[in-house]
Design a protein around this motif. Structure first.
Motif, PDB file in Angstrom:
ATOM      1  N   UNK A  55       0.823  -1.197   0.000  1.00  9.86           N
ATOM      2  CA  UNK A  55       0.000   0.000   0.000  1.00  9.86           C
ATOM      3  C   UNK A  55       0.865   1.257   0.000  1.00  9.86           C
ATOM      4  N   UNK A  56       1.984   1.173   0.698  1.00 10.66           N
ATOM      5  CA  UNK A  56       2.877   2.327   0.747  1.00 10.66           C
ATOM      6  C   UNK A  56       3.346   2.677  -0.672  1.00 10.66           C
ATOM      7  N   UNK A  57       3.634   1.612  -1.453  1.00  9.15           N
ATOM      8  CA  UNK A  57       4.027   1.809  -2.850  1.00  9.15           C
ATOM      9  C   UNK A  57       2.897   2.463  -3.642  1.00  9.15           C
ATOM     10  N   UNK A  58       1.671   1.880  -3.473  1.00  2.74           N
ATOM     11  CA  UNK A  58       0.520   2.390  -4.217  1.00  2.74           C
ATOM     12  C   UNK A  58       0.246   3.835  -3.831  1.00  2.74           C
ATOM     13  N   UNK A  59       0.407   4.121  -2.552  1.00  4.18           N
ATOM     14  CA  UNK A  59       0.154   5.469  -2.057  1.00  4.18           C
ATOM     15  C   UNK A  59       1.095   6.456  -2.734  1.00  4.18           C
ATOM     16  N   UNK A  60       2.337   6.054  -2.847  1.00  5.38           N
ATOM     17  CA  UNK A  60       3.307   6.918  -3.501  1.00  5.38           C
ATOM     18  C   UNK A  60       2.950   7.153  -4.962  1.00  5.38           C
ATOM     19  N   UNK A  61       2.465   6.096  -5.626  1.00  5.60           N
ATOM     20  CA  UNK A  61       2.143   6.194  -7.043  1.00  5.60           C
ATOM     21  C   UNK A  61       0.912   7.060  -7.288  1.00  5.60           C
ATOM     22  N   UNK A  62      -0.026   7.039  -6.314  1.00  5.49           N
ATOM     23  CA  UNK A  62      -1.292   7.740  -6.527  1.00  5.49           C
ATOM     24  C   UNK A  62      -1.298   9.139  -5.907  1.00  5.49           C
ATOM     25  N   UNK A  63      -0.152   9.604  -5.498  1.00 10.33           N
ATOM     26  CA  UNK A  63      -0.050  10.923  -4.871  1.00 10.33           C
ATOM     27  C   UNK A  63      -0.781  11.974  -5.712  1.00 10.33           C
ATOM     28  N   UNK A  64      -1.654  12.767  -5.077  1.00 12.31           N
ATOM     29  CA  UNK A  64      -2.311  13.850  -5.808  1.00 12.31           C
ATOM     30  C   UNK A  64      -3.748  13.550  -6.173  1.00 12.31           C
ATOM     31  N   UNK A  65      -4.085  12.275  -6.426  1.00  6.14           N
ATOM     32  CA  UNK A  65      -5.486  11.939  -6.698  1.00  6.14           C
ATOM     33  C   UNK A  65      -6.231  12.012  -5.359  1.00  6.14           C
ATOM     34  N   UNK A  66      -7.344  12.783  -5.265  1.00  2.76           N
ATOM     35  CA  UNK A  66      -8.034  12.861  -3.960  1.00  2.76           C
ATOM     36  C   UNK A  66      -8.581  11.509  -3.547  1.00  2.76           C
ATOM     37  N   UNK A  67      -9.291  11.408  -2.441  1.00  3.18           N
ATOM     38  CA  UNK A  67      -9.941  10.202  -1.927  1.00  3.18           C
ATOM     39  C   UNK A  67      -9.213   8.887  -2.240  1.00  3.18           C
ATOM     40  N   UNK A  68      -8.951   8.611  -3.533  1.00  4.41           N
ATOM     41  CA  UNK A  68      -8.323   7.330  -3.882  1.00  4.41           C
ATOM     42  C   UNK A  68      -6.956   7.205  -3.201  1.00  4.41           C
ATOM     43  N   UNK A  69      -6.191   8.287  -3.238  1.00  2.00           N
ATOM     44  CA  UNK A  69      -4.872   8.199  -2.618  1.00  2.00           C
ATOM     45  C   UNK A  69      -5.017   8.082  -1.106  1.00  2.00           C
ATOM     46  N   UNK A  70      -6.067   8.711  -0.563  1.00  2.00           N
ATOM     47  CA  UNK A  70      -6.316   8.567   0.881  1.00  2.00           C
ATOM     48  C   UNK A  70      -6.657   7.116   1.208  1.00  2.00           C
ATOM     49  N   UNK A  71      -7.372   6.453   0.302  1.00  2.74           N
ATOM     50  CA  UNK A  71      -7.741   5.061   0.535  1.00  2.74           C
ATOM     51  C   UNK A  71      -6.546   4.133   0.388  1.00  2.74           C
ATOM     52  N   UNK A  72      -5.581   4.555  -0.432  1.00  2.00           N
ATOM     53  CA  UNK A  72      -4.415   3.697  -0.650  1.00  2.00           C
ATOM     54  C   UNK A  72      -3.357   3.907   0.425  1.00  2.00           C
ATOM     55  N   UNK A  73      -3.634   4.813   1.376  1.00  2.00           N
ATOM     56  CA  UNK A  73      -2.642   5.040   2.423  1.00  2.00           C
ATOM     57  C   UNK A  73      -2.496   3.782   3.282  1.00  2.00           C
ATOM     58  N   UNK A  74      -1.304   3.501   3.757  1.00  2.00           N
ATOM     59  CA  UNK A  74      -1.088   2.269   4.523  1.00  2.00           C
ATOM     60  C   UNK A  74      -1.988   2.175   5.764  1.00  2.00           C
ATOM     61  N   UNK A  75      -2.422   3.335   6.275  1.00  2.00           N
ATOM     62  CA  UNK A  75      -3.282   3.299   7.458  1.00  2.00           C
ATOM     63  C   UNK A  75      -4.668   2.771   7.142  1.00  2.00           C
ATOM     64  N   UNK A  76      -5.026   2.791   5.860  1.00  2.00           N
ATOM     65  CA  UNK A  76      -6.379   2.369   5.470  1.00  2.00           C
ATOM     66  C   UNK A  76      -6.421   0.915   5.020  1.00  2.00           C
ATOM     67  N   UNK A  77      -5.463   0.138   5.423  1.00  2.00           N
ATOM     68  CA  UNK A  77      -5.424  -1.240   4.936  1.00  2.00           C
ATOM     69  C   UNK A  77      -6.653  -2.019   5.366  1.00  2.00           C
TER      70      UNK A  77
END
Lengths: 324, 352
Positions: free
Chosen positions: B303-325
């Motif tokens: 998820x940390x990887x995905x979060x980095x890749x999705x930086x800037x997209x609202x909501x979706x990047x928040x969902x990809x944050x490692x805390x939201x696993x």
């Protein structure tokens, strides 16, 4: 004395029992109003769930998500008008809170509609899956709330004119709690009226008693159920607003916490019974406040104790619904 | 010999048998195959959860009871060992005392709750256990003198099992022969033993009655089996096995706190593992636990990887944050209950 009326005496009996224990009349009055306010809010939330269960035999473990959602929507709507809410008069505050509440109820109702369609409809009649699915749905919803509004606790301030308390004699009664009792009572009366005086209410009650019979008379119980589910979700949203203002802060997990309370209320009341739910909610609210005052350590477990006592007396709850 | 060991309940297909053998072998060889503390930690967690999930499957999959209090029993086991070691010092006697106390408490609690609520219906039991479990969690954090409150308890284990103990000064195949390794194999042996014991239980006439109750409790009652009694027994057995799993966890971690053994998230993990592995088959517990714990340990990295890749997209990047696993686990859970109700083992079992 009729057996059916026996549980109704429990509420005043509990209040009277607490009077000598609390000692002073003013603190007793404060606690009783607080307990009733809490009970009313819990009833508003739990009533929808108990109807849903009675009507369709669906127990929605995800009900808590609607509570959190309602509170968050209200918070989001109230944020831009925080300044004017702080200084507005009582009447103006109420006028502003009405759209806030309606917004929360509209959103939770709409999400409820989707929830019923996506999560619950595929698993009718399969208890095991229902429990698992709705639990999963609640977790997803909770995480979505965290993703949208952030995971931290958000303070939800009472509007200025609702802060503070009224002095009746020597008893200090918080204004907001009084208002909550009023709203809860209004919802309860409206619900009683709908259930007992309208055709839809008649159908709902008949459906709770015997679903198949209502179906065989040509009424679409599914449609009725969707309506009840949406109404129940909207009521949970309303309850969320009230509860959030009662606690004065909101978290995504608040729904899950209240969920436990609601289940206790429903178990006490008898699954599917509205009257039982009302009595149960008031008992839980009063009990929590009295024990919180008398023995704070015990208060954490007061609900469990209450539930155990009631179940020892009536193993199926106060008003078990027939056929279930 | 193998047949007897597995209680005549051999894996239903060759693929499954191979998968199971691979998992067990991998767990057995982990300290030597993948040296390092993290891999061994993950493997030990798998072992503990195999027992825990299997015991939950005894309830959910075999008897058809939904309980949300399983972490309570898990916690009792962990706290039993932790408290005994803290109070009585790091001796084997303390371990025995802690185990005995925890098992007794769990059995008694499960018996009372079961007798109380299993008479009525599944949903009733689910709600009551939810309430009781949350009360127990509060209780554990309130009794901070005994349980260490939110901080939990750190304790010493018997000399032989502590990391300072050395069996041999030189490492063998990259693994140092110390107390930690001994603990790992103790956990391994205990987990396997408990798993086989549960396999024995569900393949006994008693286990058959449980399945009958799951399928149709009314008919089982009509055939002369006291459903309440069987359900209560199943409840007690599951609780005892969960308690033992909890004590294994405490023994391995040399620590116990509310988050490691009591939290609701663990309950969710158990549910997921049972559903993913397959309800109503103990082998599902093995597969589910292994897959899930490995995924969980590395999902947050992903998820940390995905979060980095999705930086800037609202909501979706928040969902990809490692805390939201937990969001992704929840979604996975809902989807697998819909589309994958028999789980991995169920799927594999059907294809011969």
């Amino acid at each position: 004395m009729n057996r059916a009326h026996l549980p109704l005496i429990l509420v005043p009996a509990l209040a009277l029992l607490a009077l000598p224990l609390v000692g002073s009349l003013p603190s007793w009055a404060t606690l009783t109003i607080a307990g009733l306010a809490m009970g009313m809010i819990i009833f508003v939330i739990a009533s929808g769930l108990t109807l849903i269960f009675g009507l369709m035999d669906v127990l929605n473990f995800g009900h808590g998500a609607f509570i959190s959602l309602g509170a968050y929507v209200a918070m989001a709507v109230m944020l831009p008008m925080a300044g004017s809410l702080e200084t507005a008069s009582f009447a103006a505050t109420l006028a502003m809170l009405v759209p806030v509440t309606l917004a929360a109820m509209a959103v939770t109702g709409a999400i409820g509609l989707a929830f019923e369609r996506v999560i619950i409809r595929p698993v009718y009649g399969q208890h095991l899956k229902q429990i698992l699915i709705t639990m999963g749905g609640m977790i997803v919803a909770e995480e979505l709330i965290k993703a949208i509004w952030g995971p931290q606790q958000i303070p939800l301030n009472l509007p200025g004119s609702l802060k503070g308390s009224l002095l009746v004699g020597e008893a200090a009664i918080e204004k907001y709690r009084l208002l909550a009792v009023g709203i809860g009572l209004a919802v309860f009366l409206a619900m009683l009226w709908t259930l007992n005086r309208t055709k839809i209410g008649l159908l709902i009650r008949a459906g709770v008693q015997d679903r198949e019979m209502v179906e065989s008379l040509g009424y679409r119980i599914r449609t009725l159920f969707v309506g009840v589910f949406v109404a129940g979700s909207a009521l949970a949203g309303l309850g969320g607003v009230l509860w959030g203002l009662y606690q004065q802060n909101i978290t995504a997990a608040m729904g899950a916490q209240v969920n436990v309370l609601i289940f206790i209320v429903i178990i006490i009341g008898g699954l599917g019974s509205t009257a039982g739910c009302f009595v149960g909610a008031l008992l839980v609210g009063l009990m929590a406040n009295y024990t919180g005052f008398l023995a704070p350590k015990v208060a954490l477990f007061s609900n469990i104790l209450l539930m155990t006592a009631i179940l020892l007396w009536r193993p199926q709850g106060l008003y078990p619904v027939a056929n279930r | 010999m193998l047949r007897t060991l597995l209680s005549e309940d051999l894996p239903k297909s060759r693929v499954l048998a191979f998968l199971l053998a691979a998992i067990v072998l991998a767990l057995f060889l982990t300290p030597f195959l993948v040296p390092g503390a993290k891999a061994m930690g993950v493997a030990a967690k798998i072992l503990v959860f195999v027992v825990l999930v299997a015991s939950y499957d005894l309830l959910l999959g075999y008897t058809g009871i939904v309980s949300f209090a399983h972490t309570m029993f898990f916690g009792i086991g962990a706290y039993g060992v932790a408290i005994a070691f803290t109070r009585l010092g790091p001796s084997w006697g303390a371990l025995a005392a802690g185990l005995a106390g925890a098992v007794l408490l769990s059995a008694l609690l499960a018996f009372v709750i079961g007798l109380f609520s299993l008479r009525v219906r599944a949903i009733f039991y689910a709600m009551i256990t939810l309430a009781v479990a949350s009360a127990f969690q509060t209780l554990a954090s309130q009794l901070s003198d005994l349980t260490g409150g939110e901080d939990g308890l750190n304790f010493k284990v018997p000399e032989v099992l502590s990391p300072a103990f050395e069996l041999h000064p030189d490492p063998v195949l990259g693994a140092s022969l110390d107390g930690k390794l001994l603990t790992y194999y103790l956990v391994f042996a205990a987990a396997m033993l408990l798993f086989l014991a549960m396999l024995r239980i569900i393949n006994s006439p008693f286990g058959r009655v449980l399945v009958a109750i799951r399928e149709n409790d009314f008919r089982a009652e009509a055939l002369g089996y006291r459903v309440v009694v069987y359900r209560t027994w199943s409840n007690v057995l599951a609780a005892v096995f969960a308690t033992l799993a909890g004590s294994l966890l405490a023994l391995w971690l040399r620590y116990n706190g509310p988050d490691t053994s009591l939290s609701f998230e663990i309950m969710l993990d158990i549910l997921l593992m049972v559903v993913i592995g397959g309800m109503g088959t103990l082998y599902g517990a093995l597969v589910g636990a292994a897959l899930f714990v490995v995924a969980q340990s590395y999902l947050q990295d992903l998820l940390r990887l995905a979060h980095g890749a999705l930086e800037g997209v609202p909501v979706v990047s928040a969902l990809a944050s490692p805390d939201r696993w937990l969001f992704w686990l929840g979604l996975l859970f809902v989807l697998s209950v819909y589309y994958f109700p028999a789980g991995i083992v169920g799927r594999l079992g059907n294809k011969r």
